[in-house]
Scaffold this active site. Structure first.
Site, mmCIF file in Angstrom:
data_model
loop_
_atom_site.group_PDB
_atom_site.id
_atom_site.type_symbol
_atom_site.label_atom_id
_atom_site.label_comp_id
_atom_site.label_asym_id
_atom_site.label_seq_id
_atom_site.Cartn_x
_atom_site.Cartn_y
_atom_site.Cartn_z
ATOM 1 N N HIS A 146 -13.113 1.783 0.418
ATOM 2 C CA HIS A 146 -13.061 0.740 1.461
ATOM 3 C C HIS A 146 -13.658 -0.574 0.963
ATOM 4 O O HIS A 146 -14.062 -1.426 1.767
ATOM 5 C CB HIS A 146 -13.876 1.128 2.724
ATOM 6 C CG HIS A 146 -13.299 2.214 3.562
ATOM 7 N ND1 HIS A 146 -14.100 3.077 4.296
ATOM 8 C CD2 HIS A 146 -12.022 2.587 3.818
ATOM 9 C CE1 HIS A 146 -13.346 3.920 4.963
ATOM 10 N NE2 HIS A 146 -12.069 3.650 4.680
ATOM 11 N N ARG B 84 -2.620 -2.356 -3.320
ATOM 12 C CA ARG B 84 -3.861 -1.640 -3.088
ATOM 13 C C ARG B 84 -3.828 -0.409 -3.994
ATOM 14 O O ARG B 84 -2.913 0.405 -3.918
ATOM 15 C CB ARG B 84 -3.957 -1.210 -1.633
ATOM 16 C CG ARG B 84 -5.167 -0.356 -1.390
ATOM 17 C CD ARG B 84 -5.201 0.200 0.010
ATOM 18 N NE ARG B 84 -6.429 0.953 0.175
ATOM 19 C CZ ARG B 84 -6.479 2.141 0.787
ATOM 20 N NH1 ARG B 84 -5.391 2.701 1.269
ATOM 21 N NH2 ARG B 84 -7.622 2.762 0.899
ATOM 22 N N ASN C 42 0.878 -1.171 0.000
ATOM 23 C CA ASN C 42 0.000 0.000 0.000
ATOM 24 C C ASN C 42 0.915 1.221 0.000
ATOM 25 O O ASN C 42 1.514 1.559 1.018
ATOM 26 C CB ASN C 42 -0.876 -0.045 1.259
ATOM 27 C CG ASN C 42 -1.866 1.104 1.306
ATOM 28 O OD1 ASN C 42 -1.845 1.998 0.452
ATOM 29 N ND2 ASN C 42 -2.720 1.092 2.299
ATOM 30 N N GLU D 296 -7.763 -6.284 5.423
ATOM 31 C CA GLU D 296 -7.669 -5.889 4.020
ATOM 32 C C GLU D 296 -6.463 -6.531 3.335
ATOM 33 O O GLU D 296 -6.521 -6.874 2.156
ATOM 34 C CB GLU D 296 -7.606 -4.364 3.914
ATOM 35 C CG GLU D 296 -8.927 -3.729 4.300
ATOM 36 C CD GLU D 296 -8.841 -2.225 4.507
ATOM 37 O OE1 GLU D 296 -9.076 -1.486 3.551
ATOM 38 O OE2 GLU D 296 -8.532 -1.805 5.643
ATOM 39 N N ARG E 231 -12.778 13.991 8.383
ATOM 40 C CA ARG E 231 -13.592 14.390 7.222
ATOM 41 C C ARG E 231 -15.025 14.648 7.664
ATOM 42 O O ARG E 231 -15.556 13.932 8.510
ATOM 43 C CB ARG E 231 -13.606 13.291 6.154
ATOM 44 C CG ARG E 231 -12.264 13.012 5.551
ATOM 45 C CD ARG E 231 -12.398 12.056 4.356
ATOM 46 N NE ARG E 231 -11.118 11.480 4.022
ATOM 47 C CZ ARG E 231 -10.847 10.175 4.055
ATOM 48 N NH1 ARG E 231 -11.780 9.296 4.356
ATOM 49 N NH2 ARG E 231 -9.652 9.748 3.736
#
Ligand code: AMP
Length: 405
Positions: free
Chosen positions: A187, A98, A12, A391, A248
């Site tokens: 996600h 990813r 990632n 993940e 956020r």
């Protein structure tokens, strides 16, 4: 392994960082993981974690010289070889990357070739902070591990099954047709992973279930999944939309930043940065860390109390909306840092949802986290679960499925 892919490196990449996990797929587990930070700066930092001979995790931390991602991968490879995780001179069998944005071009993981690299580059304007960094990682890996097969696994892919009425915004058609303005969702790897684990736990096929998955970490999103296909999700054109997150805002009247642009003379870039980095829990009460927010609330901080109320209320509204979108619900699944670990937040989210058949059992909810915990009150129509996401493992599995199909 019969197909010859036993080691998968999951990568990632950020613009100045690389997170990696080395998976031994024949043993089905993680054998090492780590992070390189401050790539391109003086004193890059490599943190590495692996089990020792007794199976206990050991962490090391050291400064390295990594002027670019390629140099950083050379350090990672040397470390994996020195510790016997990779054979001398060898690379991993496969690498799963990813990649944040696959746009409408990618609804599944894909083996990386020059056309795929060009397509990810074309999508960069949709994810300017992420896709270019993901590409740097892909290109650096091609150099560092030339014999490994590489696969891109997209954060958006799971949501490509959304129907047009869920992914289109009510804006001029031209915005969609010429500029790709639509809901993409993110996600996806985590939503897919926990949905599959939940179905396994329930002893049911995912095809037979209506499920809402709540990924509640520093970033947060909800997904409505019917018969294994995602039919709606809360993040939108960017990861800004939807739930209240650490930093956020989530849902916001689109007129607000336009108003502030004029009223405060703020630039679009600065408003964008504020909505992504200074809003959410942080904007409401000064901390983006949910544990800290809970602590402040306990200490009597009114801003923290209200921040948590807004946070839980927003999630509850989405659960209600997705219940309607799905036409019923079999399972509600909590995951990620908050969803896996915070009984108090889970119980506040579910409070008042008894009419939908959703209720948390106070005792089950308090149990220490397991890969899957059933926390719902028994006998209710909806099974409520907390499922630990993974993940990296999902990316490794999808990588193998592409390479062996
Ligand atoms: P993630 O992005 O999945 O790593 O999740 C990070 C978020 O999970 C942070 O806001 C943490 O405060 C929160 N978190 C982690 N552990 C707990 C816990 N035991 N209780 C409440 N929040 C937690």
């Amino acid at each position: 392994m019969p197909h010859g892919f036993s080691t998968v490196l999951v990568v990632n990449c950020g613009s100045s960082s690389i997170k990696y996990s080395m998976m031994a797929m024949d043993r089905g587990h993680l054998c090492a993981s780590g992070l390189v930070e401050k790539i391109g700066e003086n004193g890059s930092l490599l943190r590495h974690r692996a089990d020792n001979a007794k199976g206990e995790p050991v962490e090391s931390r050291r400064e390295i010289k990594a002027g670019d991602h390629r140099a950083a991968f050379a350090h990672i490879a040397a470390l994996l070889r020195n510790t016997g995780i990779l054979a001398d001179g060898a690379g991993p069998d496969a690498i799963g990357h990813r990649v944040v944005h696959g746009g409408e071009a990618f609804s599944a993981p894909v083996r990386i070739d020059p056309d795929v690299i060009a397509a990810i580059r074309t999508l960069s304007p949709l994810a300017p902070l992420h896709n270019p960094a993901n590409l740097i990682g892909i290109e650096a890996c091609l150099d560092a591990f030339p014999s490994a097969s590489q696969v891109a696994v997209f954060d958006t892919a799971f949501h490509q099954t959304l129907p047009p009425h869920a992914y289109r915004y009510a804006v001029p058609n031209d915005w969609y047709e010429r500029h790709g303005i639509r809901r993409y969702g993110f996600h996806g790897t985590s939503h897919r992973y926990v949905a599959e684990r939940a179905a396994e736990y329930l002893g049911r096929s995912l095809q037979g279930l209506k499920m809402i998955t709540l990924h509640l970490g520093n970033g947060a999103s909800a997904a409505a999944i019917r018969h294994g296909r995602c039919i709606d999700t809360s993040m939108g054109f960017t990861p800004l939309e939807g739930l209240v997150m650490g930093t956020r805002s989530g849902d916001l009247d689109a007129a607000v930043p336009l108003y502030l642009e004029t009223a405060l003379g703020e630039s679009a870039d600065s408003l964008q940065a504020m909505l992504n980095r200074e809003a959410g829990l942080k904007g409401l009460c000064g901390s983006n860390d949910l544990r800290e927010v809970l602590g402040r609330e306990q200490a009597g901080d009114e801003h923290a109390r209200l921040a948590l109320e807004i946070y839980c209320y927003r999630i509850r509204k989405y659960v209600g909306a997705y219940f309607a979108a799905l036409g019923g619900l079999d399972a509600l699944v909590f995951t990620a840092g908050v969803g896996e670990n915070s009984p108090v937040v889970r119980s506040r989210i579910c409070a008042g949802l008894e009419a939908l058949g959703i209720a948390v059992d106070p005792e089950f909810n308090e149990r220490s986290p397991e890969p899957v915990n059933e926390i719902g009150r028994r006998g209710q129509a909806v099974r409520v679960l907390a499922v630990r996401t993974n993940e990296e493992l999902q990316i490794a599995r999808e990588t193998l499925s592409v390479l062996t199909s």
